[in-house]
Design an enzyme around this catalytic site. Structure first.
Site, mmCIF file in Angstrom:
data_model
loop_
_atom_site.group_PDB
_atom_site.id
_atom_site.type_symbol
_atom_site.label_atom_id
_atom_site.label_comp_id
_atom_site.label_asym_id
_atom_site.label_seq_id
_atom_site.Cartn_x
_atom_site.Cartn_y
_atom_site.Cartn_z
ATOM 1 N N CYS A 55 0.833 -1.218 0.000
ATOM 2 C CA CYS A 55 0.000 0.000 0.000
ATOM 3 C C CYS A 55 0.860 1.258 0.000
ATOM 4 C CB CYS A 55 -0.905 0.030 1.220
ATOM 5 S SG CYS A 55 -1.896 -1.440 1.372
ATOM 6 N N CYS A 124 -0.881 9.993 7.241
ATOM 7 C CA CYS A 124 0.495 9.558 7.516
ATOM 8 C C CYS A 124 0.789 9.662 9.014
ATOM 9 C CB CYS A 124 1.494 10.409 6.750
ATOM 10 S SG CYS A 124 1.191 10.403 4.978
#
Lengths: 142, 387
Positions: A55, A124
């Site tokens: 991913c 993130c």
């Protein structure tokens, strides 16, 4: 440079000479507490792992615990600049915290610490947070 | 700054900038107007049209100007709305997305294939691809007309049955890099863009072979013989013309084949020799790829990080790993080519231009090995084998 990665929060882009803010840049170029090379170099009590290289990002967080406090912390990542910077920031925030307090550090706190992480990069900072939570869970499950 | 993202856009040439600046005042008039200033502006537009036509083996009347490659691509797809559209995952999104939306089951059929890929620079054998696509999708029933008859080999005219099939190619990336002749490629339509050759962003062109169908995307004006409405972007088209003229006069494809290829190949060789875990996604054998593109992957290092570490050193490249909006999508092209998400996420595209120098290669190789080594050492992914 282009003004990509700009969002409402970082409306000071015209004063910047890089795509991210100075503090993100600092943590990206000079990340804190990362684990270089072989992970056996760091004597940790527990490790947390999230993400998948397929991913595009994966994070490992290593913690050393004493008296219910994170006395030392290291991390490794395969990920983008924001992932590196936010994990670096998280490691600074978590060091010295009790396990309970460390668990309370959320993505927003990391984002605030870094000041100007673009919105589309918010996930993130979640990744690092999840890796730390996983490490704490693994420590407690031991 | 070491700029190695020419495949994304080429910095505007100084002579283009100068000509456009002059044109803003000299050729300000509406080029459709019948008065003298309008006529002078139209003359400039026709000049660019003639240069482009001459460069690709077309007639000036077969060229129209657009706002860029995406509009050119969309115009062709919309012309074949409801028809069978054959294309590939290696194409630009302006083809893939519009083809998905407007494809149908009617004839005539449209084949749309790039001559060279944007990301890895692979040169495709359009004739063979169209042949293969026709084989797969030809109706087998004896009652169906034979819709496509490829009669010649690569490099020779591809003869299509006009009742059944047309061929479009997005030539945006190849213009100026290799010689182009639309007849030799057997094309009915071709897409071009100014900003990939040092012209301005926002100007493109479309080659439309005489006699083939075309439905305008923008209607409401008689411009371009009713093939594209809207006031002419005279200044932009003048800029495009200056870039095309320079390309023609210096025979840029020869420079790409020699000086640019030399730099690209040297970077490829040094990356493989000096960086453990590196691999090339571009086949640098002459004839297999555009001479200015090098796409490489670096095991265990993520593309966006590599790109930004290079950026911090003043080296501008692009990556096939785009991390945005919580959805990290690897390049659709690299996924289609390699099927390996890790390779796609770890990829960097270096693309050279005529201004690139030996020093650019040296600057990259001064810092790249260190950047990769560091990312590999802090990576969660173990290096598979040391070279």
């Amino acid at each position: 440079m282009t003004d990509q990665k700009c969002d409402k929060k970082s409306n000071n882009m015209e004063n910047q000479d890089w795509v991210y803010s100075e503090i993100v840049k600092e943590h990206f170029l000079r990340p804190r507490n990362y684990l270089m090379g072989d992970e056996s170099k760091f004597k940790y009590d527990a490790m947390g792992l999230v993400g998948n290289p397929i991913c595009g990002d994966q994070m490992k967080m290593y913690i050393k615990v004493k008296d219910n406090k994170i006395v030392d912390i290291r991390w490794k990542t395969y990920g983008c600049a924001s992932a590196i910077a936010s994990t670096s920031a998280l490691s600074e925030l978590a060091k010295g915290q009790t396990l309970d307090d460390a668990l309370k550090i959320d993505a927003k706190q990391i984002d605030d610490y870094l000041g100007t992480l673009p919105k589309h990069k918010f996930h993130c900072s979640v990744l690092g947070h999840e890796a730390l939570a996983d490490a704490i869970k693994n420590y407690r499950d031991k | 700054m070491v700029y190695l993202d020419y495949a994304a856009t080429v910095p505007m040439l100084p002579e283009v900038l100068e000509a456009m600046h002059r044109a803003e005042t000299q050729f300000f008039a509406n080029a459709s107007a019948l008065h003298t200033p309008g006529h002078l502006a139209l003359n400039e537009i026709e000049n660019t049209r003639e240069i482009l036509a001459g460069l690709i083996g077309a007639k000036p009347s077969e060229i129209i100007f657009t706002s860029g490659a995406s509009e050119s691509n969309n115009t062709i797809i919309r012309t074949f709305e409801g028809c069978q559209i054959e294309t590939s995952l290696l194409e630009h999104h302006s083809i893939i997305e519009s083809a998905k939306k407007y494809t149908g089951d009617k004839l005539p059929k449209l084949y749309s294939y790039m001559l060279a890929n944007n990301e890895i620079g692979e040169i495709l054998d359009i004739v063979q691809i169209v042949k293969d696509a026709a084989k797969i999708s030809l109706p087998k029933s004896a009652d169906e007309p034979e819709i496509f008859k490829p009669k010649t080999e690569w490099g020779k005219p591809l003869v299509t049955d006009r009742r059944g099939a047309y061929v479009h190619s997005d030539l945006t990336q190849v213009l100026g890099k290799i010689p182009i002749n639309v007849h030799e490629l057997g094309l009915d339509y071709a897409t071009f863009s100014a900003h990939k050759i040092g012209g301005p962003i926002g100007v493109g062109a479309l080659y439309i072979k005489e006699g083939v169908p075309l439905t305008p995307l923008i209607i409401g004006g008689n411009q371009e013989h009713k093939r594209r409405g809207g006031t002419y972007n005279t200044v932009g088209i003048i800029g495009f013309g200056v870039a095309l003229k320079k390309m023609r006069d210096e025979r840029s494809w020869e420079l790409y084949d020699t000086q640019v290829r030399k730099l690209r190949d040297e970077l490829a060789r040094r990356i493989l020799a000096e960086i453990p875990g590196s691999s090339l996604n571009t086949d640098i054998t002459p004839g297999k790829s555009l001479p200015n593109i090098l796409n490489a992957s670096f095991q265990a290092a993520e593309g966006e990080s590599i790109q930004l570490y290079l950026d911090a050193e003043g080296i501008i490249v692009s990556t096939g790993s785009a991390c945005a909006a919580g959805d990290i999508k690897p390049s659709h092209v690299l996924m289609a080519k390699t099927g390996d998400a890790e390779v796609a996420h770890s990829s960097i595209r270096f693309s050279f231009g005529l201004e690139s120098t030996q020093k650019d290669v040296e600057k990259v190789m001064e810092v790249l090995p260190g950047i990769i080594d560091r990312l590999q050492k802090i990576s969660t992914i173990e290096m598979k084998e040391k070279k």
